[in-house]
Design a protein around this motif. Structure first.
Motif, short mmCIF file in Angstrom:
data_model
loop_
_atom_site.label_atom_id
_atom_site.label_comp_id
_atom_site.label_asym_id
_atom_site.label_seq_id
_atom_site.Cartn_x
_atom_site.Cartn_y
_atom_site.Cartn_z
N MET A 1 0.82 -1.14 -0.26
CA MET A 1 -0.19 -0.08 0.00
C MET A 1 0.82 1.32 -0.06
O MET A 1 2.11 1.19 0.73
CB MET A 1 -0.81 0.09 1.18
N GLY A 2 0.55 2.24 -0.74
CA GLY A 2 1.17 3.57 -0.94
C GLY A 2 0.79 4.64 0.14
O GLY A 2 0.06 4.47 1.02
N LYS A 3 1.20 5.76 -0.36
CA LYS A 3 0.73 6.97 0.49
C LYS A 3 -0.54 7.27 0.34
O LYS A 3 -1.36 7.26 -0.86
CB LYS A 3 1.58 8.07 -0.04
N GLY A 4 -0.96 7.48 1.45
CA GLY A 4 -2.54 7.57 1.60
C GLY A 4 -3.18 9.07 1.36
O GLY A 4 -1.95 10.17 1.20
N SER A 5 -4.13 9.56 1.58
CA SER A 5 -4.60 11.04 1.50
C SER A 5 -5.51 11.39 2.48
O SER A 5 -6.09 10.31 3.18
CB SER A 5 -5.41 11.13 0.31
N PHE A 6 -6.13 12.52 2.81
CA PHE A 6 -7.15 12.77 3.71
C PHE A 6 -8.10 13.71 3.03
O PHE A 6 -7.99 14.27 2.07
CB PHE A 6 -6.07 13.83 4.85
N PHE A 7 -9.35 13.55 3.65
CA PHE A 7 -10.66 13.80 3.24
C PHE A 7 -11.27 14.48 4.48
O PHE A 7 -11.61 13.80 5.48
CB PHE A 7 -11.50 12.92 2.50
N GLU A 8 -11.69 15.81 4.23
CA GLU A 8 -12.57 16.41 5.33
C GLU A 8 -14.14 16.09 5.12
O GLU A 8 -14.89 16.65 4.31
CB GLU A 8 -12.24 17.75 5.42
N THR A 9 -14.59 15.17 6.22
CA THR A 9 -15.99 14.62 6.03
C THR A 9 -16.64 15.72 6.57
O THR A 9 -17.99 15.85 6.47
CB THR A 9 -16.03 13.37 6.80
N GLU A 10 -16.51 16.64 7.48
CA GLU A 10 -17.13 17.63 8.14
C GLU A 10 -16.17 18.49 8.67
O GLU A 10 -14.97 18.24 8.90
CB GLU A 10 -18.27 17.06 9.22
N PRO A 11 -16.48 19.67 9.08
CA PRO A 11 -15.53 20.88 9.39
C PRO A 11 -14.74 20.32 10.85
O PRO A 11 -15.19 19.62 11.60
CB PRO A 11 -16.37 21.79 9.99
N GLY A 12 -13.24 20.17 10.56
CA GLY A 12 -12.49 19.66 11.53
C GLY A 12 -12.29 18.17 11.57
O GLY A 12 -11.44 17.73 12.75
N VAL A 13 -12.98 17.37 10.98
CA VAL A 13 -12.92 15.75 10.94
C VAL A 13 -12.26 15.54 9.60
O VAL A 13 -13.05 15.40 8.60
CB VAL A 13 -14.35 15.26 11.11
N GLU A 14 -11.13 14.96 9.67
CA GLU A 14 -10.47 14.15 8.52
C GLU A 14 -10.44 12.67 8.40
O GLU A 14 -10.18 12.35 9.81
CB GLU A 14 -9.02 14.78 8.41
N LEU A 15 -10.62 12.20 7.43
CA LEU A 15 -10.51 10.69 7.44
C LEU A 15 -9.26 10.42 6.33
O LEU A 15 -9.10 10.96 5.17
CB LEU A 15 -11.80 10.33 6.82
N TYR A 16 -8.38 9.60 6.89
CA TYR A 16 -7.38 9.09 6.19
C TYR A 16 -7.89 7.93 5.23
O TYR A 16 -8.80 7.22 5.67
CB TYR A 16 -6.45 8.45 7.05
N TYR A 17 -7.63 7.94 3.92
CA TYR A 17 -7.90 6.81 3.09
C TYR A 17 -6.92 6.62 2.07
O TYR A 17 -5.83 7.21 1.93
CB TYR A 17 -9.11 7.35 2.31
N GLU A 18 -6.83 5.16 1.65
CA GLU A 18 -6.20 4.84 0.50
C GLU A 18 -6.88 4.58 -0.88
O GLU A 18 -8.02 4.21 -0.59
CB GLU A 18 -5.41 3.45 0.93
N ASP A 19 -6.50 4.73 -1.97
CA ASP A 19 -6.90 4.97 -3.27
C ASP A 19 -5.90 4.19 -4.27
O ASP A 19 -5.29 5.06 -4.59
CB ASP A 19 -7.74 6.07 -3.50
N HIS A 20 -6.06 2.92 -4.70
CA HIS A 20 -4.99 2.46 -5.46
C HIS A 20 -5.62 1.71 -6.75
O HIS A 20 -6.78 1.17 -6.42
CB HIS A 20 -4.17 1.56 -4.94
N GLY A 21 -5.20 1.64 -7.87
CA GLY A 21 -5.55 0.88 -8.85
C GLY A 21 -6.85 1.37 -9.56
O GLY A 21 -7.14 2.52 -9.41
N ASP A 22 -6.92 0.84 -10.65
CA ASP A 22 -7.99 1.49 -11.85
C ASP A 22 -8.96 0.42 -12.08
O ASP A 22 -8.50 -0.95 -12.01
CB ASP A 22 -7.34 1.95 -13.16
N GLY A 23 -10.42 0.67 -12.38
CA GLY A 23 -11.32 -0.43 -12.66
C GLY A 23 -12.52 -0.44 -11.87
O GLY A 23 -12.74 0.56 -10.98
N PRO A 24 -13.34 -1.28 -11.95
CA PRO A 24 -14.45 -1.19 -11.11
C PRO A 24 -14.14 -0.98 -9.67
O PRO A 24 -13.52 -1.84 -9.03
CB PRO A 24 -15.13 -2.71 -11.36
N PRO A 25 -14.69 -0.30 -8.78
CA PRO A 25 -14.33 0.28 -7.56
C PRO A 25 -14.64 -0.95 -6.50
O PRO A 25 -16.11 -1.48 -6.56
CB PRO A 25 -14.96 1.44 -7.18
#
Length: 271
Positions: free
Chosen positions: A1-25
């Protein structure tokens, strides 16, 4: 698994996620107190032909530690927002353990139409009914003892150590493996872990599981030790949903090749 990213789901709350590959999710959701790291074998296998996503739920792993929203209704809403943020079309959702409630919660929020299929791993849709005939995660005394252990950091470490050895994995764990499993869980503070436990055991997603049973391809992957209660329960309530028996509660980590083959076969039937 590589480097992940962060997404702000609501103000002040970030979720770390991993997103790799291509194709049907495919979206893998880690269970109670665990992180994306538990799906390392699934990322390696499925990202060759699929877009594979996972995330650390709030208060778990690298995501923001919060005082509110440590429950599976909020976790479902967070997952819906992440799906929108990433633009995932017709994903297959795979929830492990308590995260099965999270994926059924997506159905509660949005219905079955936006999904291609649902796989749940070793968790009944109503985890603690008090009925001896039902497939449940624990009986009431077992649930009470587990919850009480979470009142202190030491109790949290001790109960996860027991759970890893007795429930999660069927073989003897090395000290390094056990330390990793315990560190995964205890990255969530004991008070947040207890909040998630209570939310889990007082949830009832059987109506959503029945909606999946009627409208979507679905699959339960059930630990061998749960078979006696799970099989008649599922036949009674969810007769159209597939069932596979495999290993212990952490079978996708302990037996990744077998688990991945089961999931490959399920996905192939969706084409």
């Amino acid at each position: 698994m590589g480097k992940g990213s962060f997404f702000e789901t609501e103000p002040g709350v970030e979720l770390y996620y991993e997103d790799h590959g291509d194709g049907p999710p495919i979206v893998f959701v880690p269970g109670w107190t665990f992180t994306t790291e538990v799906f390392q074998h699934q990322f390696a296998h499925f990202s060759k032909h699929h877009r594979v996503v996972s995330f650390d739920p709030r208060s778990q792993g690298r995501s923001t530690l919060v005082l509110t929203g440590n429950d599976y209704t909020t976790q479902s809403a967070d997952l819906c927002r992440l799906i929108d943020h990433l633009g995932l079309q017709d994903p297959v959702l795979v929830g492990w353990s308590a995260a099965s409630l999270t994926v059924w919660g997506v159905v509660r929020n949005r219905g079955t139409a936006p999904l291609r299929g649902i796989v749940t791993i070793d968790m009944p849709p109503a985890p603690l009914t008090g009925c001896g005939e039902d497939w449940t995660e624990f009986d009431m005394p077992g649930a009470m003892a587990f919850y009480q252990a979470l009142m202190t950091p030491k109790g949290h470490r001790d109960i996860v150590t027991w759970y890893a050895r007795e429930i999660m994995v069927q073989r003897d764990l090395t000290e390094a493996e056990l330390d990793w499993i315990v560190s995964q869980s205890t990255s969530t503070p004991c008070w947040a872990a207890a909040a998630y436990c209570a939310a889990e055991w007082f949830s009832d997603f059987l109506p959503e599981a029945k909606a999946v049973d009627q409208a979507l391809p679905g699959l339960f992957v059930v630990a061998d030790s749960s078979a006696d209660k799970a099989l008649p329960y599922l036949q009674r309530h969810l007769p159209n949903t597939g069932v596979e028996l495999l290993g212990g509660h952490f079978m996708f980590w302990e037996h990744p090749d077998q688990f991945n083959a089961v999931l490959d076969a399920f996905i192939a039937r969706l084409a």
